[in-house]
Design a protein around this motif. Structure first.
Motif, mmCIF file in Angstrom:
data_model
loop_
_atom_site.group_PDB
_atom_site.id
_atom_site.type_symbol
_atom_site.label_atom_id
_atom_site.label_comp_id
_atom_site.label_asym_id
_atom_site.label_seq_id
_atom_site.Cartn_x
_atom_site.Cartn_y
_atom_site.Cartn_z
ATOM 1 N N UNK A 11 42.598 27.710 48.449
ATOM 2 C CA UNK A 11 43.361 28.949 48.649
ATOM 3 C C UNK A 11 43.155 29.340 50.109
ATOM 4 N N UNK A 12 44.253 29.593 50.839
ATOM 5 C CA UNK A 12 44.053 29.873 52.265
ATOM 6 C C UNK A 12 43.257 31.164 52.434
ATOM 7 N N UNK A 13 42.483 31.234 53.528
ATOM 8 C CA UNK A 13 41.452 32.267 53.632
ATOM 9 C C UNK A 13 42.038 33.677 53.674
ATOM 10 N N UNK A 14 43.204 33.861 54.294
ATOM 11 C CA UNK A 14 43.783 35.211 54.368
ATOM 12 C C UNK A 14 44.242 35.668 52.970
ATOM 13 N N UNK A 15 44.899 34.762 52.233
ATOM 14 C CA UNK A 15 45.321 35.103 50.857
ATOM 15 C C UNK A 15 44.081 35.414 50.015
ATOM 16 N N UNK A 16 43.055 34.596 50.149
ATOM 17 C CA UNK A 16 41.829 34.798 49.360
ATOM 18 C C UNK A 16 41.180 36.137 49.723
ATOM 19 N N UNK A 17 41.178 36.480 51.000
ATOM 20 C CA UNK A 17 40.555 37.743 51.441
ATOM 21 C C UNK A 17 41.250 38.942 50.780
ATOM 22 N N UNK A 18 42.581 38.870 50.669
ATOM 23 C CA UNK A 18 43.328 39.975 50.048
ATOM 24 C C UNK A 18 43.227 39.939 48.518
ATOM 25 N N UNK A 19 43.199 38.724 47.961
ATOM 26 C CA UNK A 19 43.234 38.594 46.495
ATOM 27 C C UNK A 19 41.886 38.892 45.841
ATOM 28 N N UNK A 20 40.802 38.718 46.594
ATOM 29 C CA UNK A 20 39.488 38.901 45.967
ATOM 30 C C UNK A 20 39.243 40.375 45.612
ATOM 31 N N UNK A 21 39.856 41.275 46.362
ATOM 32 C CA UNK A 21 39.589 42.708 46.117
ATOM 33 C C UNK A 21 40.076 43.166 44.734
ATOM 34 N N UNK A 46 48.894 34.398 45.762
ATOM 35 C CA UNK A 46 49.741 35.178 46.677
ATOM 36 C C UNK A 46 50.194 36.486 46.031
ATOM 37 N N UNK A 47 50.448 36.480 44.721
ATOM 38 C CA UNK A 47 50.811 37.723 44.022
ATOM 39 C C UNK A 47 49.578 38.624 43.903
ATOM 40 N N UNK A 48 48.434 38.028 43.629
ATOM 41 C CA UNK A 48 47.201 38.847 43.545
ATOM 42 C C UNK A 48 46.944 39.539 44.883
ATOM 43 N N UNK A 49 47.290 38.857 45.979
ATOM 44 C CA UNK A 49 47.066 39.444 47.310
ATOM 45 C C UNK A 49 47.920 40.705 47.524
#
Ligand code: 13P
Ligand code: SF4
Length: 327
Positions: free
Chosen positions: A302-312, A130-133
């Motif tokens: 990891x929920x998909x929205x958090x993962x989508x933001x954190x992967x960048x 969540x912080x990475x996101x």
């Protein structure tokens, strides 16, 4: 499988050869076992790969195995899952947390970021998904200086959550950095006075210090660096004795690579312990690793929205590190 306790709480069958069974199961499951340098010796011995946080993230991004068993702490499992959403990622005991990651709750960090909208957000990998996101670029201790230097010179930077690493990077780069006030309970515990005592006992020893340590400890270092950088230094330097101020698990690989050299763990401030261990890292045992492969649990999600933001920001870190020749 019931993992209410955070791991599979079933006794392993009596009389089995745990090591042989783990290797057999790993092949059967098409799993790769990755271990951080702070893991117990018997886990490091069994792992397919051992490394620091940067190496583990890169290895996870590249692996072709169907299952990643990450013998490390929760945020490392999350990073692997974010990079490999289609793979099964297991951390054999999900109670393996991190005091540094916990020192930065996502809701508080979100307010901090919102209060400084013109800042680039640089987060240490020791953070929750969540912080990475909320982050622009992730760093590890192995690339933080180079990544901060790669930002425009006039960039205003938020750096979280480790105040010691942040302070060190800010001093070495001269960049304008707003620091989150977090710390790791292991690295924060090294004491200058006990280190100086050791230095009197071993006057020829070189002092190796992780940048998560406080400034007074860093000031007497011969080498400051990530776990991998300290290992590389110990291997290539001419000295025969080294005092090591980071989690003592790394001494196993140092000693394995340099059997003729002496490695002395730096003690924490309190108590009579001779070395400083991360209680979270040491939660992973052979029994839990075995059970995690038998029951394929506990899995990291990891929920998909958090993962989508954190992967960048994680991919941005890997890309910059690759371009700079760091990985
Ligand atoms: P590195 O693996 O980047 O050296 O970080 C140390 C650490 O504390 C890992 O949790
Ligand atoms: Fe977290 Fe510190 Fe343990 Fe690393 S050593 S996992 S930073 S608590």
């Amino acid at each position: 499988m019931n993992v209410d306790k955070g791991y599979v709480d079933i006794p392993v069958p009596e009389g089995i050869d745990l090591r042989a069974e783990i290797i057999r199961l790993k092949r059967e499951r098409d799993a790769v076992i990755m271990a951080h340098y702070y893991q117990r010796q018997e886990i490091q011995e069994l792992a397919d790969h051992i490394g620091d946080s940067l190496a583990l993230a890169q290895l996870a991004a590249k692996t072709t195995a169907s299952v990643i068993v990450l013998c490390g702490v929760h945020f490392m499992g999350e990073t692997a899952k974010i990079l490999c959403p289609d793979k099964t990622v297991i951390v054999p005991d999900i109670n393996a947390g991190c005091s540094l990651a916990d020192s930065c709750p996502a809701d508080e960090f979100a307010r901090f970021v919102a209060d400084h909208p013109d800042h680039t957000v640089v987060s240490y990998v020791n953070t929750s998904a969540a912080v990475k996101a909320l982050t622009d670029v992730v760093v590890t201790s192995g690339n933080a200086r180079q990544i901060v230097e790669s930002l425009p010179e006039d960039a205003k930077i938020i750096f979280g959550p480790d105040r010691n690493l942040g302070n060190y990077i800010s001093a070495t780069t001269g960049r304008d950095m707003l620091l989150w006030d977090g710390a790791c309970h292991v690295h924060e515990q090294f004491s200058l006075s006990r280190l100086l005592e050791l230095k009197r006992q071993y006057p020829d020893a070189k002092v190796l210090v992780h940048p998560e340590c406080p400034k007074p400890v860093r000031m007497i270092a011969d080498k400051i660096g990530s776990t991998q950088a300290l290992l590389n230094y110990a291997v290539s330097d001419d000295a025969n004795e080294f005092i090591v101020a980071t989690e003592s698990g790394i001494l196993f690989e140092m000693q394995r690579r340099c059997p003729e050299k002496t490695f002395i763990p730096a003690p924490p401030e309190d108590g009579t312990c001779a070395c400083n261990e991360c209680n979270f890292m040491k939660l992973i045992t052979l029994e839990k690793l075995y059970n995690s492969l038998v029951y394929m649990a506990p899995e990291i999600e990891v929920d998909s929205e958090t993962a989508r933001l954190a992967v960048r920001p994680i991919n941005r870190m890997l890309e910059i590190s690759h371009n700079l020749g760091l990985i």
